[in-house]
Design a protein around this motif. Structure first.
Motif: not given
Ligand SMILES: *Cc1c(COP(=O)(O)O)cnc(C)c1O
Length: 226
Positions: A52, A70, A73, A93
């Motif tokens: 993330d 991609d 996130n 996201y």
């Protein structure tokens, strides 16, 4: 200390705080804040196991997304101008920093145009500082109600930035207030409301935030400072 070592040390501290609050460390999501960091540093973060990434400017997020893709996130965590929404919606996201109803409506419209339901958090200005964006705690429930008909957003929780202060007890009270707001909304019924994330805690205060119930921390300095 390398980025990898810094991340290990942040993870240890997250683990300690999670245990102190009676939770499993896996329940806490670590978002690495990569603003102002080059793509090479971001790659090191990803190789260290982070999934993330948080960015606070669309002008910076777009080229980084181009370069990285991609596999992670992408979280948007800064003040978002309405005219920038359309550029980030296709791939982001979680928009953590929704600070007005007008912005929520724009996100809903742009997400709808590409058949997406965009996950968002509502930013709360829990300390009431003039310099900070976000809904005031008193306006939050009303704002959530006003967003009730927006079918292309999913309100996943709340985000806050605490003031940059050393007063632990005051910080703790702000985070406790956020947890209370989060729990109250978790009991509400609304089709586009799925409370999952309480995003609070940065380098200066993440252990206190976790102790008070945060399940998502956004860390920059502790990962990137040498
Ligand atoms: C920069 C930033 C962070 C990370 O702050 P550090 O103190 O560097 O950990 C977290 N959240 C937001 C919204 C930020 O802009």
């Amino acid at each position: 200390m390398s980025i990898y070592e810094n991340i290990q040390s942040v993870r240890k501290r997250i683990e300690g705080a999670a245990k102190r609050s009676g939770r499993h460390p896996d329940e806490i999501i670590l978002v690495a804040v990569t603003k102002n960091q080059p793509v090479t540093a971001i790659k090191e973060v990803i190789e260290s196991g982070i999934a993330d990434l948080g960015e606070n400017r669309s002008q910076e997020l777009l080229p980084k997304h181009e370069a990285i893709g991609d596999a992670v996130n992408w979280h948007f965590i800064g003040h978002l101008q309405r005219n920038k929404v359309k550029y980030i919606i296709p791939f982001v996201y979680l928009v953590q920093s929704v600070d007005s109803i007008a912005l929520a409506k724009e996100i809903d419209k742009r997400a709808g145009a590409i058949n997406k339901v965009q996950n968002i958090l509502l930013e709360v200005n829990v300390s009431g500082e003039k310099s900070k964006y976000g809904f005031s705690p008193d306006d939050l429930v009303k704002a959530v109600n006003e967003m009730g008909k927006l079918e292309n957003i999913s309100i996943n929780g709340l985000m806050t930035m605490a003031p940059f202060i050393d007063n632990t007890e005051l910080l703790r009270s702000y985070f406790a207030k956020m947890k209370e707001l989060f729990d109250n909304l978790s009991r509400a019924r609304q089709p586009n409301l799925k409370m999952r994330y309480l995003s609070m805690g940065m380098t200066n205060d993440f252990e206190i935030a976790i102790e008070q119930g945060s399940n998502m921390v956004r860390i920059g300095t502790a990962i990137f400072s040498p």
